[in-house]
Motif scaffolding. Structure first.
Motif, PDB file in Angstrom:
ATOM      1  N   PHE A 140       0.831  -1.206   0.000  1.00  0.00           N
ATOM      2  CA  PHE A 140       0.000   0.000   0.000  1.00  0.00           C
ATOM      3  C   PHE A 140       0.867   1.259   0.000  1.00  0.00           C
ATOM      4  N   VAL A 141       1.971   1.223   0.748  1.00  0.00           N
ATOM      5  CA  VAL A 141       2.872   2.379   0.794  1.00  0.00           C
ATOM      6  C   VAL A 141       3.471   2.627  -0.589  1.00  0.00           C
ATOM      7  N   TYR A 145       2.809   5.904  -2.752  1.00  0.00           N
ATOM      8  CA  TYR A 145       3.955   6.721  -3.153  1.00  0.00           C
ATOM      9  C   TYR A 145       3.951   6.972  -4.653  1.00  0.00           C
ATOM     10  N   LEU A 146       3.597   5.977  -5.449  1.00  0.00           N
ATOM     11  CA  LEU A 146       3.551   6.159  -6.900  1.00  0.00           C
ATOM     12  C   LEU A 146       2.507   7.212  -7.286  1.00  0.00           C
ATOM     13  N   VAL A 220       6.136  10.003   3.434  1.00  0.00           N
ATOM     14  CA  VAL A 220       5.275   8.823   3.419  1.00  0.00           C
ATOM     15  C   VAL A 220       6.107   7.574   3.120  1.00  0.00           C
ATOM     16  N   PHE A 221       7.006   7.676   2.163  1.00  0.00           N
ATOM     17  CA  PHE A 221       7.819   6.523   1.759  1.00  0.00           C
ATOM     18  C   PHE A 221       8.698   6.036   2.901  1.00  0.00           C
ATOM     19  N   THR A 222       9.241   6.963   3.687  1.00  0.00           N
ATOM     20  CA  THR A 222      10.145   6.589   4.778  1.00  0.00           C
ATOM     21  C   THR A 222       9.402   6.165   6.038  1.00  0.00           C
ATOM     22  N   ALA A 226       2.503   8.363   8.494  1.00  0.00           N
ATOM     23  CA  ALA A 226       1.829   7.069   8.372  1.00  0.00           C
ATOM     24  C   ALA A 226       0.401   7.172   8.888  1.00  0.00           C
ATOM     25  N   GLY A 227      -0.337   6.068   8.758  1.00  0.00           N
ATOM     26  CA  GLY A 227      -1.705   6.036   9.258  1.00  0.00           C
ATOM     27  C   GLY A 227      -2.639   6.944   8.478  1.00  0.00           C
ATOM     28  N   SER A 228      -3.562   7.555   9.182  1.00  0.00           N
ATOM     29  CA  SER A 228      -4.559   8.411   8.536  1.00  0.00           C
ATOM     30  C   SER A 228      -3.950   9.697   7.982  1.00  0.00           C
ATOM     31  N   GLU A 229      -2.728  10.043   8.450  1.00  0.00           N
ATOM     32  CA  GLU A 229      -2.085  11.271   7.988  1.00  0.00           C
ATOM     33  C   GLU A 229      -1.758  11.222   6.499  1.00  0.00           C
TER      34      GLU A 229
END
Length: 264
Positions: A140-141, A145-146, A220-222, A226-229
């Protein structure tokens, strides 16, 4: 999408493919840049577990993915547009049955696809073999990210197009283009993550579109965001994409009444 626009993507891709050797050397240059920043941040961190909300491992990954993302979204559309305005060739675009701005966007997309496949991806593989980059394991990450990387390309291209269009109003916008490039690299978080800026300047950066180009996707990638953010930062990118359409449309509309040609 109009088939003519698809042809523009293909033509620009093939044009870039003809000069692919230049981009092979670019991979080496980017790897050297990443290496320089890696050792610099290692020295800055020292024995400290985290700085600016990033751990040492996150910072290593942030540096690598930020520079390789730049390899994808970078283009010279601002310079192309400014050149066509200065030599008057843009006048022909006013009578052609397609959108000049859409043409430029498609040409930039063709270049971006080339850079993604033959610059960013192989460059990231090489960097991961050299430096301790921690890649996310959650599919999902990667998918998110894409999507965010696509917005990075769109927003950076919009800023480039807006900068190039100012050539309608000034005889030479070379200084503006150089200033824009410095601002994008600095304020987008490629050189230094925005969380390392002084508090007041960090707040200012949050009201500008530059963070949506590099800082937000890389965070986000690192895993720093994360989460809802993640939905909030993705929504912020979408908002900036829509907002930037307005000044581009306005400048293009005003420019149609100010066209003049230098030279013969």
């Amino acid at each position: 999408m109009n088939s003519a626009y698809l042809d523009l993507i293909r033509i620009r891709f093939m044009m870039m493919l003809a000069y692919r050797v230049n981009y092979y050397s670019g991979i080496i240059i980017y790897a050297i840049n990443i290496g320089a920043y890696y050792f610099l941040w290692q020295a800055i961190y020292g024995d400290q577990p985290s700085l600016g909300g990033f751990t040492v491992a996150q910072m290593t990954t942030y540096v690598a993915v930020s520079w390789m993302a730049r390899a994808f979204y970078f283009n010279n559309l601002d310079r192309e547009i400014a050149t066509e305005i200065r030599d008057g060739s843009v006048a022909i675009q006013f009578i052609r049955p397609y959108s000049y701005l859409m043409v430029k966007m498609m040409q930039g997309l063709g270049e971006g696809i080339f850079r993604l496949l033959l610059f960013m991806v192989p460059g990231m593989i090489i960097v991961c073999l050299i430096f301790p980059v921690s890649l996310p394991t959650d599919p999902f990450v990667w998918l998110l990210y894409l999507v965010m990387l696509a917005f990075s390309f769109l927003i950076n291209t919009q800023i480039n197009m807006l900068t190039g269009l100012f050539a309608f109003f000034v005889e030479n916008n070379e200084g503006m283009m150089r200033m824009k490039r410095v601002m994008v690299d600095l304020f987008s978080g490629v050189v230094v993550p925005i969380s390392f800026f002084p508090g007041w300047l960090e707040m200012v950066m949050k009201w500008l579109p530059f963070q949506a180009i590099t800082y937000l996707p890389s965070s986000v990638f690192t895993g720093r965001t994360a989460g809802s953010e993640v939905w909030g930062v993705l929504g912020l990118q979408a908002i900036w994409f829509v907002v930037l359409l307005l000044p581009i449309w306005w400048v293009w509309r005003m420019a149609r009444y100010r066209l003049f040609v230098q030279g013969g």
